[in-house]
Write a protein that holds these residues in place. Structure first.
Motif: not given
Length: 306
Positions: A95-96, A83-88, A125-134
């Motif tokens: 990164a990468g 979920p969001l918080g853990m990835l943030e 979906v915007h969060d996924a883009l912001r975090l560089g998700c695949s």
């Protein structure tokens, strides 16, 4: 250089734009299984689903989000889903270094048991883009009184993610008021759940390992009349893959609650023999010590790579 296995898989996604195919390729080429067409993914959404203490007391370092990034990277896995918080909490540091899958909905054990099985949307979906998700990932509960709402939510996420070049992973977990506990992992229900996720537009489908129990009597009769083998796990994986649009969608199988290493390895062998694409294994990895988890994940990778 593209491998034949990955090129074949990407050819299945005939309507998708280059962004979606690029992100699928990122996961399929990453880590120790890169280029094989197989995946081992670390999912850590259980803190939301079951509570942090149930999840992390068995291995206290796992309270730290960085622990999971390091585990997925160190084991050479295909992706890390959360979920969001853990990835943030680790997005900049790592990164990468590992493809990320943002889990965009969640349930919790404090929700009244008599309520319909459902999940809340917790990210975008915007969060996924912001975090560089695949990719983005979400759960549906076929069989629930809220299942139609969840299907419509899935439709919206799949469409929005496709528009910006992100594939979608659907956790398809049958749960419902008229479904028996044994039926949640019954082979006929598992194939149904797989097909629903595929028809909703999922690029990757996550389902639980099916048992030989058959929930619906009419389907049981069809299996008998059609001489459909379901006795072994390999037989059942083959049937799941048929339900995934004739094998034209990636299917990974949940590890479930913590189990012994030998059993997990035998399951992986059956998944591979049945044509499945791999494992998505959470509690069975992060509830072990890091050394034990690395050993188990290494053995899983070896099964799928052999």
């Amino acid at each position: 250089m593209m491998s034949d296995a990955v090129e074949k898989i990407l050819s299945w996604y005939e309507s998708d734009n280059p962004g979606v195919k690029t992100n699928l390729a990122r996961m399929l080429y990453h880590g120790k299984l890169g280029g094989t067409g197989k995946l081992v993914i670390l999912p850590v959404d259980q803190g939301f689903e079951h509570g942090p203490d149930r999840c992390f007391v068995p291995n206290p370092p796992a309270y730290d989000p960085h622990y999971h990034f390091q585990l997925a990277i160190g084991a050479g896995l295909s992706a890390f889903a959360s979920p969001l918080g853990m990835l943030e909490a680790g997005a900049a540091t790592f990164a990468g270094r590992i493809p990320l899958i943002l889990k965009v909905n969640s349930a919790n054990l404090l929700y009244p048991k008599e309520g319909p099985k459902t999940q809340a949307v917790t990210a975008t979906v915007h969060d996924a883009l912001r975090l560089g998700c695949s990719a983005v990932g979400l759960t549906i509960y076929p069989g629930s009184l809220k299942s139609y709402d969840m299907f419509e939510t899935a439709r919206e996420f799949v469409a929005e993610a496709k528009d910006v070049g992100l594939p979608t992973v659907i956790w398809s977990y049958p749960r419902g008021e008229d479904l028996t506990k044994e039926g949640e992992t019954a082979i006929d229900i598992a194939t149904y759940a797989t097909q629903m996720a595929a028809l909703l537009g999922a690029h990757i489908i996550k389902v639980k390992l099916p048992t030989s129990f058959v929930e619906a009597h009419d389907v049981e009769e069809l299996y008998h009349k059609g001489n459909v083998p379901i006795a072994t796990l390999t037989d059942r994986i083959k049937l799941i893959m048929k339900a995934a649009l004739g094998g034209r969608r990636i299917v990974v199988f949940s590890g479930g609650a913590k189990a012994d290493e030998a059993g997990i390895i035998e399951q992986a062998k059956a998944i591979k023999a049945g044509g499945g694409n791999g494992s998505i294994i959470g509690r069975n990895s992060f509830q072990r010590s890091k050394d034990d988890a690395m050993k188990l994940l290494g053995a899983l990778v070896d099964v799928y790579r052999s």
